[in-house]
Design a protein around this motif. Sequence first.
Motif, PDB file in Angstrom:
ATOM      1  N   ASN A 167       0.866  -1.188   0.000  1.00  0.00           N
ATOM      2  CA  ASN A 167       0.000   0.000   0.000  1.00  0.00           C
ATOM      3  C   ASN A 167       0.898   1.233   0.000  1.00  0.00           C
ATOM      4  O   ASN A 167       1.652   1.472   0.941  1.00  0.00           O
ATOM      5  CB  ASN A 167      -0.872  -0.052   1.269  1.00  0.00           C
TER       6      ASN A 167
ATOM      7  N   TRP B 165      -2.553   4.888  -0.047  1.00  0.00           N
ATOM      8  CA  TRP B 165      -3.916   4.417  -0.336  1.00  0.00           C
ATOM      9  C   TRP B 165      -4.058   3.808  -1.725  1.00  0.00           C
ATOM     10  O   TRP B 165      -5.145   3.725  -2.275  1.00  0.00           O
ATOM     11  CB  TRP B 165      -4.964   5.540  -0.170  1.00  0.00           C
TER      12      TRP B 165
ATOM     13  N   GLU C 227      -6.052   0.453   5.649  1.00  0.00           N
ATOM     14  CA  GLU C 227      -6.661   0.756   4.342  1.00  0.00           C
ATOM     15  C   GLU C 227      -6.368  -0.369   3.342  1.00  0.00           C
ATOM     16  O   GLU C 227      -6.207  -0.127   2.142  1.00  0.00           O
ATOM     17  CB  GLU C 227      -6.207   2.112   3.759  1.00  0.00           C
TER      18      GLU C 227
ATOM     19  N   GLU D 191      -9.282  -1.066   0.516  1.00  0.00           N
ATOM     20  CA  GLU D 191      -9.451  -0.239  -0.681  1.00  0.00           C
ATOM     21  C   GLU D 191      -8.383  -0.511  -1.732  1.00  0.00           C
ATOM     22  O   GLU D 191      -8.655  -0.417  -2.931  1.00  0.00           O
ATOM     23  CB  GLU D 191      -9.597   1.256  -0.353  1.00  0.00           C
TER      24      GLU D 191
END
Length: 223
Positions: free
Chosen positions: A85, A88, A125, A128
């Motif tokens: 990641n 994001w 996160e 996502e």
Amino acid sequence: MKILAIIASPRGMQGNTGRLLDEVISGVEAVGGETEILSLKTLNVQPCVACDVCHTTGICNINDDYELIKEKLLACDGFILASPNYIWSVSAQMKALFDRCNGLIHCMALEGKYAAMVETSGGGEDEEVLAYMSRFANTLGANSVGGIGSAIAGIRTFPNEEILFTKARSLGQELCQSITDKRVYAEQDGFRAEFKSRMSGLVDMMQEYWPFEREHWAKKLAS
Ligand SMILES: Cc1cc2nc3c(=O)[nH]c(=O)nc-3n(C[C@H](O)[C@H](O)[C@H](O)COP(=O)(O)O)c2cc1C
């Protein structure tokens, strides 16, 4: 059954993402899948320059490792996308590859294949980023069997590691099982159908300029 794993960490297989991907690969191999790992750390994939040559000829004009990766994607039964990641999203290495796949996306050239996603993060996160990679697989026409993501608990370690690794191995097995069963992921069909109509419509609109993609869609829609 050939499974291609593409890892986009600058640490290659030595980082956190590589550690989690290792477990998914163990799951694939436990059920007889044959794996090949491509690390974008060592391969050269430059950013797309929007020359549109891939739409015209089917071949990218940039002289680097993209065409090799493309041929391997076209030849595999299933693939795994693994990225850390970064803000994001996926790493720049993975994003460069995604952009270079624009010609494959226009043709939805990986229809009938299956994909699994792997992601790690410093603090979360995960969902996502996994969803983004899944959507990428769908735009290629592939089915997404799911993904595994986790924040880290240190270098190459994760919270609740035993549970995480068991899930990772299950994901590898599920990828192979989905291919064997030709499993249907009905919840992805709506998006793919809509995207198919969008891509075939785009290529129809640009048919004068993009002969390769025009021929591709003519054959695909006739079959
Ligand atoms: C440039 C950069 C950006 C990052 N951005 C995020 C982020 O937005 N969120 C997060 O939780 N972790 C972030 N991280 C941490 C990494 O996702 C995390 O350490 C990951 O496990 C690294 O995987 P690797 O060892 O396979 O490279 C970032 C790390 C780097 C180097």
